[in-house]
Design a protein around this motif. Sequence first.
Motif, PDB file in Angstrom:
ATOM      1  N   PHE A   1       0.834  -1.199   0.000  1.00 25.57           N
ATOM      2  CA  PHE A   1       0.000   0.000   0.000  1.00 25.57           C
ATOM      3  C   PHE A   1       0.872   1.252   0.000  1.00 25.57           C
ATOM      4  N   ILE A   2       1.898   1.266   0.866  1.00 25.18           N
ATOM      5  CA  ILE A   2       2.805   2.416   0.920  1.00 25.18           C
ATOM      6  C   ILE A   2       3.443   2.646  -0.453  1.00 25.18           C
TER       7      ILE A   2
ATOM      8  N   LEU B   1      -6.697   1.329   9.959  1.00 26.69           N
ATOM      9  CA  LEU B   1      -5.576   2.161   9.521  1.00 26.69           C
ATOM     10  C   LEU B   1      -5.698   2.497   8.036  1.00 26.69           C
ATOM     11  N   PHE B   2      -6.008   1.493   7.233  1.00 29.21           N
ATOM     12  CA  PHE B   2      -6.157   1.701   5.796  1.00 29.21           C
ATOM     13  C   PHE B   2      -7.326   2.643   5.509  1.00 29.21           C
ATOM     14  N   LYS B   3      -8.444   2.407   6.163  1.00 26.55           N
ATOM     15  CA  LYS B   3      -9.628   3.244   5.940  1.00 26.55           C
ATOM     16  C   LYS B   3      -9.314   4.706   6.234  1.00 26.55           C
ATOM     17  N   GLN B   4      -8.644   4.946   7.350  1.00 25.58           N
ATOM     18  CA  GLN B   4      -8.342   6.325   7.735  1.00 25.58           C
ATOM     19  C   GLN B   4      -7.375   6.969   6.754  1.00 25.58           C
ATOM     20  N   GLU B   5      -6.383   6.208   6.300  1.00 19.94           N
ATOM     21  CA  GLU B   5      -5.421   6.780   5.357  1.00 19.94           C
ATOM     22  C   GLU B   5      -6.076   7.040   4.007  1.00 19.94           C
ATOM     23  N   ILE B   6      -6.949   6.148   3.554  1.00 24.20           N
ATOM     24  CA  ILE B   6      -7.655   6.371   2.287  1.00 24.20           C
ATOM     25  C   ILE B   6      -8.521   7.621   2.384  1.00 24.20           C
TER      26      ILE B   6
ATOM     27  N   ASN C   1      -7.958  10.170   4.396  1.00 20.48           N
ATOM     28  CA  ASN C   1      -7.028  11.307   4.441  1.00 20.48           C
ATOM     29  C   ASN C   1      -6.569  11.693   3.039  1.00 20.48           C
ATOM     30  N   LEU C   2      -6.245  10.692   2.226  1.00 20.51           N
ATOM     31  CA  LEU C   2      -5.803  10.963   0.862  1.00 20.51           C
ATOM     32  C   LEU C   2      -6.895  11.672   0.067  1.00 20.51           C
ATOM     33  N   ALA C   3      -8.134  11.203   0.202  1.00 15.04           N
ATOM     34  CA  ALA C   3      -9.249  11.843  -0.509  1.00 15.04           C
ATOM     35  C   ALA C   3      -9.457  13.274  -0.034  1.00 15.04           C
ATOM     36  N   GLU C   4      -9.381  13.471   1.282  1.00 13.32           N
ATOM     37  CA  GLU C   4      -9.563  14.819   1.831  1.00 13.32           C
ATOM     38  C   GLU C   4      -8.492  15.782   1.343  1.00 13.32           C
ATOM     39  N   ASN C   5      -7.314  15.255   1.020  1.00 15.65           N
ATOM     40  CA  ASN C   5      -6.223  16.082   0.508  1.00 15.65           C
ATOM     41  C   ASN C   5      -6.217  16.183  -1.009  1.00 15.65           C
ATOM     42  N   GLY C   6      -7.278  15.673  -1.655  1.00 16.29           N
ATOM     43  CA  GLY C   6      -7.454  15.905  -3.080  1.00 16.29           C
ATOM     44  C   GLY C   6      -7.185  14.744  -3.999  1.00 16.29           C
TER      45      GLY C   6
END
Length: 308
Positions: free
Chosen positions: A141-142, A168-173, A175-180
Motif C-alpha cells: 500500500f505504501i 488504519l487503511f480506511k483512515q489513510e484512504i 485522508n488521501l481523498a480529503e487532501n485531493g
Amino acid sequence: METVLEVENLAKSFKDKDVIQDISFDVRKGEIMAILGPNGAGKSTTIRNIMGIMYPDQGSISFQNHREIPRHKIGYLPEERGLYKNVKVMDILLYLAELKDYPLKKARERALQYLKKFDLEGQENSSVEELSKGMGQKVQFISSIIHEPELLILDEPFSGLDPVSQELFKQEIRNLAENGTAILLSSHQMNLVEEMCDRLFLMHQGQKIIYGQMDDVKEEYANFKCTIRSNNDLQQLEVLPQVERVERDDDTAVLYLAKDVEPVDWLKHLPDSLSIQELSIDRISLHEIFIDIATGKNLIGEEGAVRA
C-alpha cells in the motif's frame, strides 16, 4: 468537482466473448469512487485498461482531459500482490518511487513516516519475505502512494488485513481523498465500501447496472426492510400491507417492504395480534443489493442509473 479520470464507452472482448461493453464513468478529485461487481463482472479488465496493461477494443480513457495517461501521477495497488520477496523494504519503496520520477530524498522521508504510521517502524531493512502477510500488504500500500499520486486505484485493498489494520487503511484512504487524491476502489467488502465511498459504479456481466451517488443509490434501489424477532405465523406476516416478501430463520423474520413505504406510517398499521419481542427497520444494505445483482433475488427494482 474536477474530473481526474474519465472512461467513455469502453469495450473489450477476448475470443469473441464480450468482457466489458459500453462502460462509462468518471472519478473526481477528492472523492472515493467504488467500482463493484461479482467475480467475472469485468472490474479487473476495466482497471487493466485504465492502467494500460491492456488496451480497449473501443472507447477512450482520459486523465484530466488528456488522452495520454501519466503513469507517474497514478498509484496502483493490484489485487495480485507482487513485491520482490528478497529485497529490503526501504530499497523496494525507493526503487518504486524512482520509477515514478519521485525525488529519492523525499521518498525516503515519506517511507519512514508511513512505516511508523503503519506500525512497521524498524522494518525498513527487513526483506519482504520476512514480513507477515498483513505487513507485506501495508508495504505494498505504501508503495502505491509514496509518490503522491493524483489518482489512486485500489483493487481489494483490505484483503488479508485484521480489523485494526483495516481501520488504519480506511483512515489513510480518507485522508488521501480529503487532501485531493481521486480514488477508484474495488472491493468485495460491501460494508466498508458503503461506509467509505461517495459514489459507485456497479457492473454485472460486463455492463453497467447502477451508477450514482451512494446516498442516491440507497434511496433509489434499497427499499426498507423490517426485522421482527418473535414467533409469528409466516402467513400472518405475508399478508401484512405493503410486504413484498418474507424470509424467516428460527424466531427472526425479515419483511421486505414495497417501494416508497413510509416506515412510521407503516408501523401504525401493524395489528395488535402481532407478537414482537424486537423490531428494527432499515434500508436494504449495499451487500444485499450486490447479492441481488449476482443472484437475481429481486430485492431491488429494474436496473438503471441515478444521478452521478
